[in-house]
Design an enzyme around this catalytic site. Structure first.
Site, PDB file in Angstrom:
ATOM      1  N   GLY A 162       0.766  -1.467   0.165  1.00 46.57           N
ATOM      2  CA  GLY A 162       0.346  -0.617  -0.183  1.00 46.57           C
ATOM      3  C   GLY A 162       0.561   1.084   0.189  1.00 46.57           C
ATOM      4  O   GLY A 162       1.788   1.425  -0.277  1.00 46.57           O
ATOM      5  N   ASN A 163       0.460   2.472   0.149  1.00 41.95           N
ATOM      6  CA  ASN A 163       0.606   3.351   0.628  1.00 41.95           C
ATOM      7  C   ASN A 163       1.633   3.955   1.358  1.00 41.95           C
ATOM      8  O   ASN A 163       2.456   4.863   1.308  1.00 41.95           O
ATOM      9  CB  ASN A 163      -0.337   4.785  -0.355  1.00 41.95           C
ATOM     10  CG  ASN A 163      -0.968   4.648  -1.712  1.00 41.95           C
ATOM     11  OD1 ASN A 163      -0.465   5.221  -2.365  1.00 41.95           O
ATOM     12  ND2 ASN A 163      -1.977   4.745  -1.801  1.00 41.95           N
TER      13      ASN A 163
ATOM     14  N   ARG B  43       2.220   1.051   4.311  1.00 41.62           N
ATOM     15  CA  ARG B  43       2.377   0.010   4.674  1.00 41.62           C
ATOM     16  C   ARG B  43       2.502  -1.438   4.026  1.00 41.62           C
ATOM     17  O   ARG B  43       1.780  -0.824   2.851  1.00 41.62           O
ATOM     18  CB  ARG B  43       1.852  -0.522   5.886  1.00 41.62           C
ATOM     19  CG  ARG B  43       0.364  -0.556   5.798  1.00 41.62           C
ATOM     20  CD  ARG B  43      -0.224  -0.050   7.355  1.00 41.62           C
ATOM     21  NE  ARG B  43      -1.675  -0.435   7.675  1.00 41.62           N
ATOM     22  CZ  ARG B  43      -2.268  -0.703   8.590  1.00 41.62           C
ATOM     23  NH1 ARG B  43      -1.642  -1.082   9.895  1.00 41.62           N
ATOM     24  NH2 ARG B  43      -3.570  -0.844   8.176  1.00 41.62           N
TER      25      ARG B  43
ATOM     26  N   LYS C 298       0.545  -5.552   3.768  1.00 40.03           N
ATOM     27  CA  LYS C 298      -0.065  -6.436   3.942  1.00 40.03           C
ATOM     28  C   LYS C 298       0.482  -7.829   3.956  1.00 40.03           C
ATOM     29  O   LYS C 298       0.667  -7.825   2.554  1.00 40.03           O
ATOM     30  CB  LYS C 298      -1.558  -5.847   4.108  1.00 40.03           C
ATOM     31  CG  LYS C 298      -2.321  -5.033   5.517  1.00 40.03           C
ATOM     32  CD  LYS C 298      -3.283  -4.603   4.915  1.00 40.03           C
ATOM     33  CE  LYS C 298      -3.594  -3.808   6.012  1.00 40.03           C
ATOM     34  NZ  LYS C 298      -5.317  -3.192   5.414  1.00 40.03           N
TER      35      LYS C 298
ATOM     36  N   TYR D  63     -13.978   1.512 -16.417  1.00 38.93           N
ATOM     37  CA  TYR D  63     -13.635   2.828 -16.351  1.00 38.93           C
ATOM     38  C   TYR D  63     -13.435   3.109 -18.044  1.00 38.93           C
ATOM     39  O   TYR D  63     -12.644   2.726 -18.522  1.00 38.93           O
ATOM     40  CB  TYR D  63     -12.219   2.237 -15.973  1.00 38.93           C
ATOM     41  CG  TYR D  63     -12.076   3.391 -14.929  1.00 38.93           C
ATOM     42  CD1 TYR D  63     -12.884   3.941 -14.017  1.00 38.93           C
ATOM     43  CD2 TYR D  63     -10.695   3.602 -14.551  1.00 38.93           C
ATOM     44  CE1 TYR D  63     -12.790   4.701 -12.722  1.00 38.93           C
ATOM     45  CE2 TYR D  63     -10.441   4.525 -13.467  1.00 38.93           C
ATOM     46  CZ  TYR D  63     -11.449   5.204 -12.986  1.00 38.93           C
ATOM     47  OH  TYR D  63     -11.205   6.000 -12.200  1.00 38.93           O
TER      48      TYR D  63
ATOM     49  N   ILE E 153      -4.480  -1.172  -9.565  1.00 42.67           N
ATOM     50  CA  ILE E 153      -4.315  -2.360  -9.722  1.00 42.67           C
ATOM     51  C   ILE E 153      -5.127  -3.385  -7.935  1.00 42.67           C
ATOM     52  O   ILE E 153      -5.918  -4.119  -7.937  1.00 42.67           O
ATOM     53  CB  ILE E 153      -2.923  -3.803  -9.309  1.00 42.67           C
ATOM     54  CG1 ILE E 153      -3.410  -4.907  -9.837  1.00 42.67           C
ATOM     55  CG2 ILE E 153      -2.356  -2.935  -8.890  1.00 42.67           C
ATOM     56  CD1 ILE E 153      -3.673  -4.979 -11.506  1.00 42.67           C
ATOM     57  N   ASP E 154      -5.375  -2.235  -6.971  1.00 39.88           N
ATOM     58  CA  ASP E 154      -5.768  -2.788  -5.724  1.00 39.88           C
ATOM     59  C   ASP E 154      -7.359  -2.931  -6.156  1.00 39.88           C
ATOM     60  O   ASP E 154      -7.844  -3.058  -5.226  1.00 39.88           O
ATOM     61  CB  ASP E 154      -5.034  -1.801  -4.208  1.00 39.88           C
ATOM     62  CG  ASP E 154      -4.938  -0.234  -4.559  1.00 39.88           C
ATOM     63  OD1 ASP E 154      -5.365   0.476  -5.998  1.00 39.88           O
ATOM     64  OD2 ASP E 154      -5.199   0.375  -3.884  1.00 39.88           O
TER      65      ASP E 154
ATOM     66  N   ASP F 105     -12.831   0.717   0.436  1.00 41.62           N
ATOM     67  CA  ASP F 105     -11.383   0.726   0.663  1.00 41.62           C
ATOM     68  C   ASP F 105     -10.846   1.776   1.544  1.00 41.62           C
ATOM     69  O   ASP F 105     -10.471   2.583   0.916  1.00 41.62           O
ATOM     70  CB  ASP F 105     -10.344   0.290  -0.257  1.00 41.62           C
ATOM     71  CG  ASP F 105      -9.378   0.057   0.446  1.00 41.62           C
ATOM     72  OD1 ASP F 105      -8.714  -0.256   2.078  1.00 41.62           O
ATOM     73  OD2 ASP F 105      -8.219  -0.658  -0.247  1.00 41.62           O
TER      74      ASP F 105
ATOM     75  N   THR G 251      -9.734  23.331  20.029  1.00 46.42           N
ATOM     76  CA  THR G 251     -10.278  24.343  18.149  1.00 46.42           C
ATOM     77  C   THR G 251      -9.544  21.972  18.112  1.00 46.42           C
ATOM     78  O   THR G 251      -9.461  21.609  17.032  1.00 46.42           O
ATOM     79  CB  THR G 251      -8.854  24.266  18.262  1.00 46.42           C
ATOM     80  OG1 THR G 251      -8.499  26.283  18.621  1.00 46.42           O
ATOM     81  CG2 THR G 251      -7.662  24.016  16.793  1.00 46.42           C
TER      82      THR G 251
END
Length: 244
Positions: free
Chosen positions: A8-9, A11, A13, A87, A95-96, A117, A172
């Site tokens: 992933g961006n 981490r 898995k 698409y 691809i994910d 997701d 805040t």
């Protein structure tokens, strides 16, 4: 046995499957890739195939180092998928997202499916009951929303995720938590409501790092599975073998 890896961006898995059964799953940082994969293969010496889906910036060479131990497969747009990709720019579809759409198509046949997701970004992917992938949406995930408020204003602090104490933030920090977290939940519920209004015979699949948090807060009934992408990788690979 099959080892599936989702880069992933933020981490990585991974999970080891025997058939459709998850034997063990793993989460680790990108700089731990070599060490973690080596340890997994030592523990599960009967792994015959390593299947990778990557949207991150890990070089293929990092995986090819394991070629002497098992067969390496990188899923790409050229592979066989169980849906028709409608698409408008099919080569730009991550691809994910394709793997998630594939898993939804195989696991929930003959239904309209919306896959959400919730990770670094939130992606929405819709596959109709005739197995046409029609598209969806992309928006910032929780962490990106906190970072945007800090990076594009002069004085707002950078906060980490925290469940808001109050709907009306009385400081805040609490106002930021309320805006980010509640806005996150309301956005997803709003998308689901819109799809529900337009499609029947409908299932929502929720996955990603924030899936468990969201599953308790969304008003809509969903199928939540934080490992759905890894399971979809395994199913997509088996579908590919059966149809090559």
């Amino acid at each position: 046995m099959i080892l599936t890896v989702d880069v992933g961006n933020t981490r990585i898995k991974a999970a080891v499957f025997e058939g459709n059964t998850v034997l063990e799953s793993f989460v680790f940082k990108k700089n731990e890739l070599q060490e973690k994969i080596e340890n997994i293969l030592k523990k599960f010496q009967n792994c015959s195939d390593l299947v990778v889906a990557s949207v991150g910036n890990i070089e293929k060479q990092s995986f090819l180092a394991f070629e002497k131990h098992l067969n390496i497969h990188f899923l790409t747009h050229e592979d066989i998928f169980p849906f028709v990709n409608k698409y408008a720019t099919p080569k730009t579809l991550g691809i994910d997202r394709m793997v998630l759409a594939s898993g939804a198509t195989l696991k929930f046949p003959k239904q309209n499916r919306l896959v959400i997701d919730a990770g670094t970004c939130i992606t929405y992917d819709f596959i109709d009951e005739n197995d046409n992938y029609l598209g969806g949406a992309i928006s910032p995930g929780l962490r990106l929303r906190y970072e945007a408020l800090h990076n594009y204003t002069a004085k707002l602090p950078l906060l980490t995720f925290e469940t808001p104490e109050l709907y009306i933030g009385n400081s805040t920090a609490q106002a930021i938590h309320s805006g980010v977290v509640n806005g996150f939940v309301y956005e997803i519920d709003g998308f689901i409501d819109e799809y529900r209004a337009n499609f029947s015979n409908f299932i929502i699949i929720l996955t990603g790092g924030d899936a468990d948090f969201l599953a308790k807060r969304l008003k809509n009934t969903i199928f939540a599975n934080s490992n759905f992408l890894l399971e979809s990788l395994n199913q997509t690979f088996q579908y590919k073998i059966d149809n090559d």
